[in-house]
Design an enzyme around this catalytic site. Sequence first.
Site, mmCIF file in Angstrom:
data_model
loop_
_atom_site.group_PDB
_atom_site.id
_atom_site.type_symbol
_atom_site.label_atom_id
_atom_site.label_comp_id
_atom_site.label_asym_id
_atom_site.label_seq_id
_atom_site.Cartn_x
_atom_site.Cartn_y
_atom_site.Cartn_z
ATOM 1 N N CYS A 94 0.867 -1.179 0.000
ATOM 2 C CA CYS A 94 0.000 0.000 0.000
ATOM 3 C C CYS A 94 0.906 1.231 0.000
ATOM 4 O O CYS A 94 2.112 1.101 -0.212
ATOM 5 C CB CYS A 94 -0.983 -0.007 1.165
ATOM 6 S SG CYS A 94 -0.251 0.162 2.805
ATOM 7 N N CYS A 168 -1.632 2.071 -3.975
ATOM 8 C CA CYS A 168 -0.362 2.699 -4.347
ATOM 9 C C CYS A 168 -0.292 3.033 -5.830
ATOM 10 O O CYS A 168 0.658 3.658 -6.300
ATOM 11 C CB CYS A 168 0.823 1.844 -3.933
ATOM 12 S SG CYS A 168 0.745 0.112 -4.413
ATOM 13 N N CYS A 172 3.218 1.288 -7.567
ATOM 14 C CA CYS A 172 3.443 -0.122 -7.258
ATOM 15 C C CYS A 172 4.223 -0.794 -8.389
ATOM 16 O O CYS A 172 3.977 -0.531 -9.564
ATOM 17 C CB CYS A 172 2.117 -0.845 -7.037
ATOM 18 S SG CYS A 172 1.325 -0.425 -5.469
#
Length: 220
Positions: A94, A168, A172
Amino acid sequence: MTDISAHLQHEITLDQQLALHTAATRLADEFDGIYSAETIERFLHTSYDQFATAASIPNYLPLLAERFARQRLRALARVEGHHRDGRPVVLFLCTHNAGRSQMALGFFTHLSGEHAIAWSGGSEPGIEINPAAIAAMAERGIDISEEFPKPWTDEVVCAADVVVTMGCGDACPVFPGTRYENWNVEDPAGLDLVGVRPIRDELERRVRRLLDELNVTTTW
């Protein structure tokens, strides 16, 4: 004994230097025959630098660095084929690695026991775990108070069989050959315990479903 402080980007006290030398010795024993002392020290140094700018408790830094370096080295060993035990590895990501991903990690680790491995990370790691998330998990008998926000690294992502992202976005990491899932779960940041409970319960449902899909036997 090598001068660890010479390889770090931040100032370090003598006590911290001694603690890092002790950590390097423990890691060298654990990864004996797999990685050299130089490789272990490099992972330890870079792990230390990851936390040095944000950590609020400087004396805790060597322990954080050791724990993170150990995780990274275990991940690298899996990527390079030095350690494959057949257990699935799941990485929860996250933004701050302070709420959602830590609660998911707590459920996954508690439910799977020794049958699977889970790690977590954040694209912009925070300083501490959300206290309301800690309290919410404690209500379920799961202690995440000893966890700590940390970044993701390439070897950790590459070692994962499943990467679960939560909020995210484009930050990510994406590597070919890895299974990705995006969980649309509310961020608990700024919420009190009452507000975090529904998020906790949703994460438990999703974790249980994932474990079932991975054919992992749960403990309860």
